[in-house]
Write an enzyme that holds these catalytic residues in place. Sequence first.
Site, short mmCIF file in Angstrom:
data_model
loop_
_atom_site.label_atom_id
_atom_site.label_comp_id
_atom_site.label_asym_id
_atom_site.label_seq_id
_atom_site.Cartn_x
_atom_site.Cartn_y
_atom_site.Cartn_z
N ASP A 1 -20.43 47.24 -2.59
CA ASP A 1 -20.54 46.14 -1.99
C ASP A 1 -19.40 45.10 -2.35
O ASP A 1 -18.66 45.22 -3.37
CB ASP A 1 -21.76 45.44 -2.54
CG ASP A 1 -22.85 45.68 -1.54
OD1 ASP A 1 -22.75 46.17 -0.46
OD2 ASP A 1 -24.11 45.27 -1.74
N MET B 1 -27.43 32.70 -3.91
CA MET B 1 -27.08 32.51 -2.60
C MET B 1 -27.06 31.14 -2.17
O MET B 1 -27.99 30.34 -3.05
CB MET B 1 -27.64 33.36 -1.81
CG MET B 1 -27.48 34.87 -2.08
SD MET B 1 -28.05 36.01 -0.79
CE MET B 1 -29.87 36.07 -1.55
N LYS C 1 -17.53 42.91 3.55
CA LYS C 1 -16.66 42.13 4.45
C LYS C 1 -15.19 42.49 4.26
O LYS C 1 -14.62 42.44 3.34
CB LYS C 1 -16.80 40.52 4.33
CG LYS C 1 -17.46 40.20 5.57
CD LYS C 1 -17.58 38.55 5.42
CE LYS C 1 -19.22 38.16 5.86
NZ LYS C 1 -19.45 36.88 5.37
N1 SAH Z 1 -28.28 41.79 -6.86
C1 SAH Z 1 -27.49 40.54 -7.33
C2 SAH Z 1 -27.60 39.43 -6.36
C3 SAH Z 1 -27.22 39.67 -5.08
S1 SAH Z 1 -27.40 38.21 -4.04
C4 SAH Z 1 -27.51 40.07 -8.65
O1 SAH Z 1 -28.50 40.70 -9.29
O2 SAH Z 1 -26.98 39.57 -9.21
C5 SAH Z 1 -25.85 37.52 -4.01
C6 SAH Z 1 -25.73 36.36 -4.83
O3 SAH Z 1 -25.75 36.55 -6.08
C7 SAH Z 1 -24.41 35.61 -4.55
O4 SAH Z 1 -24.71 34.78 -3.37
C8 SAH Z 1 -24.53 34.82 -5.72
O5 SAH Z 1 -25.57 33.61 -5.66
C9 SAH Z 1 -24.99 35.74 -6.88
N2 SAH Z 1 -23.81 36.09 -7.36
C10 SAH Z 1 -23.54 37.51 -7.77
N3 SAH Z 1 -22.52 38.02 -8.59
C11 SAH Z 1 -22.24 36.86 -8.99
C12 SAH Z 1 -21.09 36.19 -9.56
N4 SAH Z 1 -20.36 37.15 -10.21
N5 SAH Z 1 -20.96 34.92 -9.67
C13 SAH Z 1 -21.69 33.88 -9.36
N6 SAH Z 1 -22.82 34.36 -8.39
C14 SAH Z 1 -22.85 35.63 -8.27
#
Ligand code: SAH
Length: 503
Positions: free
Chosen positions: A37, A174, A59
């Site tokens: 992803d 998000m 994307k």
């Molecule tokens: N499964 C992921 C979350 C996926 S949803 C987890 O556990 O982290 C996607 C959201 O995760 C993004 O929109 C953002 O809010 C957050 N996110 C994921 N990686 C990030 C990062 N390195 N820095 C900041 N936000 C992050």
Amino acid sequence: MANKGKVILVGAGPGDLGLVTLRAKECIEQADAIVYDHLANPEMLRWARDDAEIIYAGKQAGAHAMSQEEINKVLVDLAQSGKNVVRLKGGDPFVFGRGAEEAQALVAAGIEFEIVPGITSAIAGPAYAGIPVTNRAQTSHVTFFTGHEDPAKTESAIDYEALAKLGGTQVMLMGVERIEAIANEMMSRGVRKDLPVALVRWATTGRQQTLTGTLETIAKKVVDLAFEPPAVAVFGEVVSLRDTLKWHEEQPLSGKRIVVTRSRKQASELSDQLSSLGADVIELPTIRIEPPTNLREFAELVQDAHGYDWIIFTSPNGVNAFFEMFYKLYDDAREIGPARIAAIGPATAKRVRDFHLHVDLQPEEFVAEGLIRELQKVGSIENERILIARAEKARDVLPKMLSELGAIVDEGFAYRTVPETRDSTGARRRLLEEGADLITFTSSSTVENFLALGLPWPKGMQVASIGPITSQTARENGLKIDIEAKRHDIPGLVEAIRKFFSA
Ligand code: SAH
């Protein structure tokens, strides 16, 4: 029909490669196919097998991301064709990651699966910004919610009323784009306007940035600073601890994106040192080390190694290739006989010592001229039998100078450097789309092969070179050198980069 493969839904952690679990790394190393992803740091694909099939599900510039149905289908198809698949997802697969939907699709198709939890950005993001999600003095509970809901839902599933009443720490994934609406919802339900809020973007990577404000001010700051996703938002008193506990963004190379062009096998020393100083590293290997064109000729020279007065190594690759061959031919280190060993550069010498052999001569300067001076100190070179284990098409000053001084020189072509044609981690795409602050060149061939890729030069990207020969090649090709290492090895290069950015 082939046996069905299995799919492992693997949490890739929040970005920092050090935050990947041991199990996740092992899965990546073994996978036949990897579907990753946007938020899974692609740099971890460097651990994948050379022949692994790698599919980007995020994307692409100018194209749409794959839909969830398409991703499910890819996973099922790959597994059905007998492949063991790793599905790499940012953070933890089950925390707002649609991991459950993918697992359900696998169950429906009768495909075996496994889950490898990951460190979620919901906890790691705040932590890397110096914000503990709980702290005894401020809060005893934490809530995770998403600001971006399923667009098909008609009513908001976020119970702002309940969130307002609950208080504590609230972490939102998000929905940075909707921060204004979300902050307003909270305030209209009685949450105090000056509640501290922090947004952490690209958390745990070298590109991490943190924005702090209050419920009332945060939305305007996001707009003013064009603070873009991905980011985690933290609402709560704990945010104020950042003032004293911030650490990650304070490192010497924080916020600097640096390109490493060495071969994949050699890159890690440089990449790791830069990352540990906080840099965001892109490994974009431009060269690959291959066996020499005439391996047999090299083998014959290695076989006769004991007949030389000196064996000279000019690079760690040469040492590797030599001893790999040596121990194919012999099973006793003493077969090297009375030959003495010279090594140019500390990394080359270290590699020799790794094979438990003494380095008899190591010049202070890492160039041919320095070596010859040192050899002459030991005694006359005349009629000395010398084997040089080196790359095909290397500079030939060393053999020439030695021959002129009367030595009997054999050149053993131990390996050859070829252009790297693969780009399994999508590094070239990322360099084009996101740019970089600095590119590092550790040999003339990295310069030449990088330029041969014909990528447009990212705006403002500066150049760091390991030493004068590499710099000269770069200048001849029209590049300007911004940093040149004083000590011509990896630690020397890292030191020069650190100094440059702290100046
Ligand atoms: N499964 C992921 C979350 C996926 S949803 C987890 O556990 O982290 C996607 C959201 O995760 C993004 O929109 C953002 O809010 C957050 N996110 C994921 N990686 C990030 C990062 N390195 N820095 C900041 N936000 C992050």
